[in-house]
Design a protein around this motif. Structure first.
Motif, PDB file in Angstrom:
ATOM      1  N   TYR A 120       0.686  -1.273   0.062  1.00  0.00           N
ATOM      2  CA  TYR A 120      -0.060   0.056   0.102  1.00  0.00           C
ATOM      3  C   TYR A 120       0.940   1.114  -0.063  1.00  0.00           C
ATOM      4  N   SER A 121       2.131   1.427   0.637  1.00  0.00           N
ATOM      5  CA  SER A 121       2.807   2.432   0.730  1.00  0.00           C
ATOM      6  C   SER A 121       3.458   2.773  -0.334  1.00  0.00           C
ATOM      7  N   ALA A 122       3.568   1.859  -1.329  1.00  0.00           N
ATOM      8  CA  ALA A 122       4.441   2.171  -2.443  1.00  0.00           C
ATOM      9  C   ALA A 122       3.241   2.352  -3.780  1.00  0.00           C
ATOM     10  N   ASP A 123       2.183   1.206  -3.670  1.00  0.00           N
ATOM     11  CA  ASP A 123       1.127   1.474  -4.933  1.00  0.00           C
ATOM     12  C   ASP A 123      -0.127   0.909  -4.185  1.00  0.00           C
ATOM     13  N   PRO A 124      -1.209   1.982  -3.750  1.00  0.00           N
ATOM     14  CA  PRO A 124      -2.432   1.441  -3.341  1.00  0.00           C
ATOM     15  C   PRO A 124      -2.943   0.692  -4.436  1.00  0.00           C
ATOM     16  N   THR A 125      -3.026   0.958  -5.531  1.00  0.00           N
ATOM     17  CA  THR A 125      -3.733   0.397  -6.427  1.00  0.00           C
ATOM     18  C   THR A 125      -3.575  -0.975  -6.556  1.00  0.00           C
ATOM     19  N   GLN A 126      -2.186  -1.470  -6.655  1.00  0.00           N
ATOM     20  CA  GLN A 126      -1.521  -2.783  -6.880  1.00  0.00           C
ATOM     21  C   GLN A 126      -2.131  -3.673  -5.299  1.00  0.00           C
ATOM     22  N   ALA A 127      -1.880  -2.756  -4.192  1.00  0.00           N
ATOM     23  CA  ALA A 127      -2.419  -3.447  -3.002  1.00  0.00           C
ATOM     24  C   ALA A 127      -3.979  -3.843  -3.060  1.00  0.00           C
ATOM     25  N   THR A 128      -4.640  -2.804  -3.610  1.00  0.00           N
ATOM     26  CA  THR A 128      -5.898  -3.422  -3.867  1.00  0.00           C
ATOM     27  C   THR A 128      -6.551  -4.400  -4.810  1.00  0.00           C
ATOM     28  N   THR A 129      -5.600  -4.604  -5.944  1.00  0.00           N
ATOM     29  CA  THR A 129      -5.475  -5.537  -6.807  1.00  0.00           C
ATOM     30  C   THR A 129      -5.408  -6.989  -6.008  1.00  0.00           C
ATOM     31  N   VAL A 130      -4.276  -6.808  -5.447  1.00  0.00           N
ATOM     32  CA  VAL A 130      -3.663  -8.114  -4.598  1.00  0.00           C
ATOM     33  C   VAL A 130      -5.031  -8.499  -3.780  1.00  0.00           C
ATOM     34  N   TRP A 131      -5.499  -7.658  -3.057  1.00  0.00           N
ATOM     35  CA  TRP A 131      -6.388  -8.157  -1.922  1.00  0.00           C
ATOM     36  C   TRP A 131      -7.800  -8.851  -2.555  1.00  0.00           C
ATOM     37  N   LEU A 132      -8.241  -8.026  -3.717  1.00  0.00           N
ATOM     38  CA  LEU A 132      -9.226  -8.553  -4.778  1.00  0.00           C
ATOM     39  C   LEU A 132      -9.034  -9.923  -5.071  1.00  0.00           C
ATOM     40  N   ALA A 133      -7.757 -10.371  -5.379  1.00  0.00           N
ATOM     41  CA  ALA A 133      -7.329 -11.414  -5.610  1.00  0.00           C
ATOM     42  C   ALA A 133      -7.489 -12.606  -4.721  1.00  0.00           C
ATOM     43  N   VAL A 134      -6.976 -12.208  -3.707  1.00  0.00           N
ATOM     44  CA  VAL A 134      -6.824 -13.032  -2.309  1.00  0.00           C
ATOM     45  C   VAL A 134      -7.854 -13.473  -1.739  1.00  0.00           C
ATOM     46  N   SER A 135      -8.749 -12.305  -1.397  1.00  0.00           N
ATOM     47  CA  SER A 135      -9.991 -12.550  -0.414  1.00  0.00           C
ATOM     48  C   SER A 135     -10.767 -13.638  -0.919  1.00  0.00           C
ATOM     49  N   PRO A 136     -11.172 -13.904  -2.409  1.00  0.00           N
ATOM     50  CA  PRO A 136     -11.849 -15.242  -2.721  1.00  0.00           C
ATOM     51  C   PRO A 136     -11.219 -16.357  -2.048  1.00  0.00           C
ATOM     52  N   VAL A 137     -10.005 -16.531  -2.139  1.00  0.00           N
ATOM     53  CA  VAL A 137      -9.251 -17.689  -1.585  1.00  0.00           C
ATOM     54  C   VAL A 137      -9.665 -17.744  -0.174  1.00  0.00           C
ATOM     55  N   ILE A 138      -9.348 -16.836   0.612  1.00  0.00           N
ATOM     56  CA  ILE A 138      -9.909 -16.880   2.084  1.00  0.00           C
ATOM     57  C   ILE A 138     -11.177 -17.228   2.287  1.00  0.00           C
TER      58      ILE A 138
END
Length: 227
Positions: A120-138
């Motif tokens: 998030y500190s470097a790229d909030p958009t990328q952080a959001t994309t990663v979370w969108l990808a991982v949250s369905p796995v969780i």
């Protein structure tokens, strides 16, 4: 270990599960007010602001819950296997599978939260994309639907009714709890079924804990009289 000991441990495990449920609900709905956060970016920002507390809570409600669940599953197996041996083999298998899924979900959630916060500190958009990808796995492993947990709860209740063990009203209530969990796997009923399952299972765990502790005390008294 005496017979009374595993019943007592099982009772304490059931009460612990109920307490963890309550702690999780209080943290996410009251402290974090997670229900009011709608967008993925807002969720990530919430993670950044509460990283330590969130990681600790994920460990509690997933990893610790799963570990304690193993104890409860095995205690119920010992209690009910004599009167319903084949059914309890199947029931215990689903209980252990559920515990494994919950633990795995917690490990993924904890690691994913750390990665997202660092990004998030470097790229909030990328952080959001990663979370969108991982949250369905969780969610798929243990947070999104409760079909395995519901099936275990349902089968425990059926086995207890067949064995005339625990308490009939608690067993019938367990059938309702388990059915709600199974229905949460249906997309249209996911939120409603999952919500009902979580809230009613708190009550079921408390009742189960009280019954097992009572049985443990009776077994202890009988053992002392024999001595």
């Amino acid at each position: 270990m005496g017979r009374w000991n595993y019943l007592t441990v099982g009772g304490l495990a059931a009460l612990t599960e109920a307490a963890i449920y309550v702690a999780g609900i209080a943290y996410f709905l009251v402290i974090l007010d997670f229900a009011s956060v709608t967008g993925a970016l807002q969720q990530v920002e919430l993670f950044v602001a509460n990283e330590t507390g969130l990681s600790a809570m994920y460990l509690l409600i997933y990893v610790v819950f799963g570990i304690v669940l193993v104890t409860l599953v095995l205690a119920l197996h010992e209690r009910l296997k004599t009167d319903a041996p084949m059914l309890m083999r199947v029931t215990t298998a689903f209980g252990l599978i559920w515990a494994g899924l919950v633990i795995a979900s917690g490990m993924v959630a904890t690691l994913a939260t750390g990665v997202v916060v660092d990004l998030y500190s470097a790229d909030p958009t990328q952080a959001t994309t990663v979370w969108l990808a991982v949250s369905p796995v969780i969610d798929g492993l243990g947070g999104g639907n409760e079909i395995v947990g519901g099936l275990w709860t349902l089968l425990v209740s059926v086995a207890a009714l067949r064995a005339r063990a625990l308490h009939r009203l608690v067993n019938y209530f367990g059938l309702v709890v388990g059915t709600a969990g199974i229905l949460s796997a249906i997309p249209a009923l996911g939120e409603v079924g999952g919500g009902i399952f979580g809230l009613t299972q708190i009550v079921w765990f408390v009742a189960l804990g009280i019954l097992l502790l009572g049985a443990g005390r009776r077994e202890a008294s009988a053992y002392l009289r024999e001595e």
